[in-house]
Motif scaffolding. Sequence first.
Motif, PDB file in Angstrom:
ATOM      1  N   HIS A  61      37.519  47.978  29.864  1.00  0.00           N
ATOM      2  CA  HIS A  61      36.243  48.609  29.522  1.00  0.00           C
ATOM      3  C   HIS A  61      35.099  47.645  29.821  1.00  0.00           C
ATOM      4  N   VAL A  62      34.336  47.983  30.849  1.00  0.00           N
ATOM      5  CA  VAL A  62      33.180  47.183  31.251  1.00  0.00           C
ATOM      6  C   VAL A  62      31.983  48.120  31.353  1.00  0.00           C
ATOM      7  N   GLY A  63      30.837  47.686  30.927  1.00  0.00           N
ATOM      8  CA  GLY A  63      29.655  48.520  31.007  1.00  0.00           C
ATOM      9  C   GLY A  63      29.777  49.740  30.110  1.00  0.00           C
ATOM     10  N   ASN A  64      29.000  50.746  30.429  1.00  0.00           N
ATOM     11  CA  ASN A  64      28.970  51.953  29.612  1.00  0.00           C
ATOM     12  C   ASN A  64      29.705  53.117  30.245  1.00  0.00           C
ATOM     13  N   GLY A  65      30.380  52.882  31.355  1.00  0.00           N
ATOM     14  CA  GLY A  65      31.015  53.967  32.086  1.00  0.00           C
ATOM     15  C   GLY A  65      32.484  54.116  31.761  1.00  0.00           C
ATOM     16  N   ASN A  66      33.171  54.767  32.657  1.00  0.00           N
ATOM     17  CA  ASN A  66      34.605  54.971  32.522  1.00  0.00           C
ATOM     18  C   ASN A  66      35.334  53.648  32.718  1.00  0.00           C
ATOM     19  N   PRO A  67      36.516  53.519  32.121  1.00  0.00           N
ATOM     20  CA  PRO A  67      37.246  52.258  32.256  1.00  0.00           C
ATOM     21  C   PRO A  67      37.767  52.051  33.678  1.00  0.00           C
ATOM     22  N   VAL A  68      37.979  50.788  34.007  1.00  0.00           N
ATOM     23  CA  VAL A  68      38.664  50.405  35.235  1.00  0.00           C
ATOM     24  C   VAL A  68      40.151  50.369  34.878  1.00  0.00           C
ATOM     25  N   ILE A  69      40.959  50.994  35.696  1.00  0.00           N
ATOM     26  CA  ILE A  69      42.388  51.065  35.430  1.00  0.00           C
ATOM     27  C   ILE A  69      43.103  49.912  36.144  1.00  0.00           C
ATOM     28  N   ILE A  70      43.958  49.224  35.405  1.00  0.00           N
ATOM     29  CA  ILE A  70      44.794  48.162  35.965  1.00  0.00           C
ATOM     30  C   ILE A  70      46.231  48.659  35.881  1.00  0.00           C
ATOM     31  N   TYR A  71      46.901  48.687  37.009  1.00  0.00           N
ATOM     32  CA  TYR A  71      48.252  49.239  37.030  1.00  0.00           C
ATOM     33  C   TYR A  71      49.233  48.263  37.666  1.00  0.00           C
ATOM     34  N   PRO A  72      50.463  48.252  37.161  1.00  0.00           N
ATOM     35  CA  PRO A  72      51.478  47.380  37.747  1.00  0.00           C
ATOM     36  C   PRO A  72      51.983  47.958  39.056  1.00  0.00           C
ATOM     37  N   LYS A  73      52.230  47.078  40.013  1.00  0.00           N
ATOM     38  CA  LYS A  73      52.774  47.507  41.299  1.00  0.00           C
ATOM     39  C   LYS A  73      53.832  46.499  41.718  1.00  0.00           C
ATOM     40  N   GLU A  74      55.010  46.974  41.945  1.00  0.00           N
ATOM     41  CA  GLU A  74      56.138  46.098  42.262  1.00  0.00           C
ATOM     42  C   GLU A  74      55.869  45.226  43.482  1.00  0.00           C
TER      43      GLU A  74
ATOM     44  N   ALA B 289      34.557  59.799  37.454  1.00  0.00           N
ATOM     45  CA  ALA B 289      35.155  58.915  38.456  1.00  0.00           C
ATOM     46  C   ALA B 289      35.455  57.549  37.827  1.00  0.00           C
ATOM     47  N   PHE B 290      36.483  56.905  38.353  1.00  0.00           N
ATOM     48  CA  PHE B 290      36.833  55.573  37.865  1.00  0.00           C
ATOM     49  C   PHE B 290      37.472  54.801  39.008  1.00  0.00           C
ATOM     50  N   SER B 291      37.588  53.513  38.802  1.00  0.00           N
ATOM     51  CA  SER B 291      38.176  52.639  39.803  1.00  0.00           C
ATOM     52  C   SER B 291      39.446  52.030  39.229  1.00  0.00           C
ATOM     53  N   GLY B 292      40.261  51.464  40.086  1.00  0.00           N
ATOM     54  CA  GLY B 292      41.470  50.811  39.631  1.00  0.00           C
ATOM     55  C   GLY B 292      41.965  49.810  40.657  1.00  0.00           C
ATOM     56  N   PHE B 293      42.841  48.940  40.220  1.00  0.00           N
ATOM     57  CA  PHE B 293      43.467  47.969  41.108  1.00  0.00           C
ATOM     58  C   PHE B 293      44.820  47.579  40.545  1.00  0.00           C
ATOM     59  N   SER B 294      45.666  47.052  41.413  1.00  0.00           N
ATOM     60  CA  SER B 294      47.022  46.697  41.000  1.00  0.00           C
ATOM     61  C   SER B 294      47.150  45.223  40.658  1.00  0.00           C
ATOM     62  N   VAL B 295      48.193  44.946  39.882  1.00  0.00           N
ATOM     63  CA  VAL B 295      48.584  43.579  39.543  1.00  0.00           C
ATOM     64  C   VAL B 295      50.103  43.504  39.596  1.00  0.00           C
ATOM     65  N   SER B 296      50.621  42.312  39.695  1.00  0.00           N
ATOM     66  CA  SER B 296      52.071  42.126  39.741  1.00  0.00           C
ATOM     67  C   SER B 296      52.691  42.069  38.349  1.00  0.00           C
ATOM     68  N   ASP B 297      51.917  41.692  37.329  1.00  0.00           N
ATOM     69  CA  ASP B 297      52.439  41.545  35.968  1.00  0.00           C
ATOM     70  C   ASP B 297      51.393  42.050  34.981  1.00  0.00           C
ATOM     71  N   ILE B 298      51.652  43.182  34.379  1.00  0.00           N
ATOM     72  CA  ILE B 298      50.680  43.813  33.482  1.00  0.00           C
ATOM     73  C   ILE B 298      50.430  42.977  32.223  1.00  0.00           C
ATOM     74  N   ASN B 299      51.445  42.265  31.732  1.00  0.00           N
ATOM     75  CA  ASN B 299      51.260  41.433  30.537  1.00  0.00           C
ATOM     76  C   ASN B 299      50.361  40.234  30.821  1.00  0.00           C
TER      77      ASN B 299
END
Length: 126
Positions: free
Chosen positions: A42-55, A7-17
């Motif tokens: 990559h935080v802690g020892n678990g799966n990475p948190v995904i950051i994704y662009p969202k228009e 399992a992993f978590s994620g959140f959006s951003v407006s500008d990936i750069n």
Amino acid sequence: MIDNNRAFSGFSVSDINKAREFYGDKLQLKVMDGVMGLLELHVGNGNPVIIYPKENHQPATFTILNFPVENIEEAVAQLSTRGITFERYDGFNQDSKGISRSENGPSIAWFKDPAGNILSIIQPTD
């Protein structure tokens, strides 16, 4: 069935750069390019948190990531020198640095990423 080991978590951003620069340079966290234009935080020892662009990104109105620190005074000072501004919220007893202190709980200070998502540093109680 659900594989909770992956399992992993994620959140959006407006500008990936801007996110790459903020999380990698300002917060000095391990950020890697992922598939399809995603970032892996990559935080802690678990799966990475995904950051994704969202228009049509809308910033989270709640804290999406909490980073435990041993000394919140030092952490606020270090992050402030890197251009991080700490938020002020009604109903919290915050000092001039933006640190909220509680007699029965942890000390916490909130700040935002370039997309407006809320993050915190938190010093757990002993």
